[in-house]
Design a protein around this motif. Structure first.
Motif, mmCIF file in Angstrom:
data_model
loop_
_atom_site.group_PDB
_atom_site.id
_atom_site.type_symbol
_atom_site.label_atom_id
_atom_site.label_comp_id
_atom_site.label_asym_id
_atom_site.label_seq_id
_atom_site.Cartn_x
_atom_site.Cartn_y
_atom_site.Cartn_z
ATOM 1 N N ARG A 55 0.914 -1.331 0.011
ATOM 2 C CA ARG A 55 -0.109 -0.006 0.206
ATOM 3 C C ARG A 55 0.776 1.331 -0.145
ATOM 4 N N MET A 56 1.978 1.277 0.894
ATOM 5 C CA MET A 56 2.780 2.530 0.743
ATOM 6 C C MET A 56 3.619 2.471 -0.588
ATOM 7 N N GLN A 57 3.840 1.619 -1.077
ATOM 8 C CA GLN A 57 4.333 1.380 -2.589
ATOM 9 C C GLN A 57 3.583 2.021 -3.477
ATOM 10 N N LEU A 58 2.218 1.579 -3.506
ATOM 11 C CA LEU A 58 1.122 2.081 -4.324
ATOM 12 C C LEU A 58 0.996 3.805 -4.249
ATOM 13 N N LEU A 59 1.066 4.089 -3.065
ATOM 14 C CA LEU A 59 0.802 5.539 -2.554
ATOM 15 C C LEU A 59 1.905 6.405 -3.259
ATOM 16 N N ASN A 60 3.079 5.759 -3.057
ATOM 17 C CA ASN A 60 4.328 6.455 -3.591
ATOM 18 C C ASN A 60 4.377 6.692 -5.047
ATOM 19 N N ALA A 61 3.875 5.454 -5.413
ATOM 20 C CA ALA A 61 3.814 5.615 -7.091
ATOM 21 C C ALA A 61 2.832 6.519 -7.668
ATOM 22 N N LEU A 62 1.668 6.880 -7.091
ATOM 23 C CA LEU A 62 0.670 7.629 -7.451
ATOM 24 C C LEU A 62 1.157 8.980 -7.265
ATOM 25 N N ARG A 63 1.783 9.281 -6.196
ATOM 26 C CA ARG A 63 2.214 10.796 -5.832
ATOM 27 C C ARG A 63 3.196 11.056 -6.699
ATOM 28 N N ARG A 64 4.140 10.226 -7.296
ATOM 29 C CA ARG A 64 5.334 10.539 -8.050
ATOM 30 C C ARG A 64 4.969 10.399 -9.551
ATOM 31 N N GLY A 65 4.132 9.356 -9.982
ATOM 32 C CA GLY A 65 3.922 9.263 -11.306
ATOM 33 C C GLY A 65 2.403 9.655 -11.734
ATOM 34 N N GLY A 66 1.878 10.178 -10.919
ATOM 35 C CA GLY A 66 0.493 10.721 -11.298
ATOM 36 C C GLY A 66 -0.846 9.470 -11.458
ATOM 37 N N PRO A 67 -1.914 9.862 -11.936
ATOM 38 C CA PRO A 67 -2.906 8.851 -11.903
ATOM 39 C C PRO A 67 -2.574 7.597 -12.814
ATOM 40 N N ALA A 68 -3.230 6.614 -12.191
ATOM 41 C CA ALA A 68 -2.644 5.278 -12.835
ATOM 42 C C ALA A 68 -3.730 4.236 -12.591
ATOM 43 N N THR A 69 -3.833 3.090 -13.276
ATOM 44 C CA THR A 69 -4.686 2.150 -13.166
ATOM 45 C C THR A 69 -4.052 0.813 -12.214
ATOM 46 N N ALA A 70 -4.776 0.079 -11.777
ATOM 47 C CA ALA A 70 -4.225 -1.167 -10.989
ATOM 48 C C ALA A 70 -3.399 -1.934 -11.933
ATOM 49 N N SER A 71 -3.693 -2.187 -12.909
ATOM 50 C CA SER A 71 -2.784 -2.924 -14.093
ATOM 51 C C SER A 71 -1.609 -2.372 -14.080
ATOM 52 N N ARG A 72 -1.677 -0.870 -14.668
ATOM 53 C CA ARG A 72 -0.344 -0.374 -14.609
ATOM 54 C C ARG A 72 0.653 0.112 -13.338
ATOM 55 N N LEU A 73 0.030 -0.050 -12.307
ATOM 56 C CA LEU A 73 0.854 -0.086 -11.026
ATOM 57 C C LEU A 73 1.239 -1.755 -10.881
ATOM 58 N N TYR A 86 -7.044 -4.973 -5.065
ATOM 59 C CA TYR A 86 -7.554 -5.015 -3.873
ATOM 60 C C TYR A 86 -6.932 -3.836 -3.049
ATOM 61 N N HIS A 87 -5.495 -3.701 -2.907
ATOM 62 C CA HIS A 87 -5.058 -2.711 -1.763
ATOM 63 C C HIS A 87 -5.179 -1.194 -2.322
ATOM 64 N N LEU A 88 -5.442 -0.852 -3.437
ATOM 65 C CA LEU A 88 -5.934 0.183 -3.914
ATOM 66 C C LEU A 88 -7.409 0.677 -3.049
ATOM 67 N N ARG A 89 -8.150 -0.367 -3.050
ATOM 68 C CA ARG A 89 -9.586 -0.349 -2.708
ATOM 69 C C ARG A 89 -9.367 0.080 -1.297
ATOM 70 N N GLN A 90 -8.517 -0.755 -0.564
ATOM 71 C CA GLN A 90 -8.150 -0.505 0.787
ATOM 72 C C GLN A 90 -7.857 1.063 1.170
ATOM 73 N N LEU A 91 -6.913 1.285 0.182
ATOM 74 C CA LEU A 91 -6.438 2.746 0.463
ATOM 75 C C LEU A 91 -7.574 3.784 0.302
ATOM 76 N N ALA A 92 -8.555 3.543 -0.611
ATOM 77 C CA ALA A 92 -9.636 4.406 -1.111
ATOM 78 C C ALA A 92 -10.487 4.351 0.262
ATOM 79 N N ALA A 93 -10.556 3.170 0.893
ATOM 80 C CA ALA A 93 -11.475 3.367 2.181
ATOM 81 C C ALA A 93 -11.038 4.018 3.522
ATOM 82 N N HIS A 94 -9.920 4.255 3.234
ATOM 83 C CA HIS A 94 -8.909 5.161 4.345
ATOM 84 C C HIS A 94 -8.709 6.356 4.054
ATOM 85 N N GLY A 95 -9.503 6.634 2.754
ATOM 86 C CA GLY A 95 -9.165 8.243 2.167
ATOM 87 C C GLY A 95 -7.945 8.662 1.727
#
Length: 224
Positions: A55-73, A86-95
């Motif tokens: 989840r922390m890697q996904l959040l880092n990737a979105l911050r540095r690389g901009g919007p992306a899909t689950a498959s791109r990530l 799955y982990h993107l949905r969990q990140l979304a649930a926590h805002g």
């Protein structure tokens, strides 16, 4: 690179590398709320939601690389799209992430980061139950792992960059004797300096500019 012994008073550090712009902001142990930089202070619930390596890697990737899909990530991080979804949905649930408007025309969902920095305030978790303390430890260890991974990547690939970047990089460390109050002052002054460079970041079209990562570690050690 410089290594220093234990002076009784702080001495001048080596020149810092050029700072990154706002898009390079990352989850931080104690990232202050700089002007124009959206930051979120973690509480017990959100800490449980973010304290996971992927989840922390996904959040880092979105911050540095901009919007992306689950498959791109998934392709970027070497994970399955099922796991990233799955982990993107969990990140979304926590805002932490949200839908990215204006991206994609098919069925794939695009995600973007909500904030550009995380603030970890240890005082919020003093006396917490073991589950919260465990989440705090996991979060901090993953921050340290990320820093080590980024530094190792630079060392392995430094020959791919112009020689000027090797001269502009830094791997110095210092040993000072400070009180907790002076240490906190030092951290605040370093953050203030870095924020001043963020405000004056190089233009996107500057051919000599590159995104630069700056790590800051300040902690006490036992003499032995």
């Amino acid at each position: 690179m410089q290594e220093h012994g234990e002076p009784t008073e702080p001495t001048e550090p080596s020149a810092p590398a050029a700072p990154a712009g706002p898009a390079a902001a990352e989850p931080s142990v104690s990232d202050p709320t700089a002007p124009g930089l959206s930051a979120r202070t973690l509480d017990a619930r959100s800490l449980r939601g973010i304290a996971h390596p992927l989840r922390m890697q996904l959040l880092n990737a979105l911050r540095r690389g901009g919007p992306a899909t689950a498959s791109r990530l998934a392709a970027k991080l070497g994970e399955s799209s099922g796991a990233t979804s799955y982990h993107l949905r969990q990140l979304a649930a926590h805002g932490f992430v949200e839908d990215a408007p204006g991206h994609g025309k098919g069925r794939e969902r695009w995600w973007q980061a909500v904030d550009q920095a995380l603030v970890f305030d240890n005082d919020r978790f003093d006396g917490s139950d073991p589950e919260i303390r465990g989440a705090a430890d996991l979060f901090l260890h993953e921050v340290a792992t990320t820093h080590n991974r980024e530094l190792s990547t630079w060392i392995a690939n430094r020959d791919d960059w112009l020689p000027a970047w090797s001269r502009a990089s830094d791997m110095s460390d210092w040993t000072l004797r400070l009180t907790p109050e002076r240490s906190a002052e030092l951290v605040a002054r370093m953050h203030e300096l870095l924020d001043s460079y963020r405000a004056g970041a190089a233009a996107e079209d500057d051919p000599e500019a590159a995104e630069v990562r700056v790590h800051s570690h300040v902690f006490p050690v036992q003499k032995g």
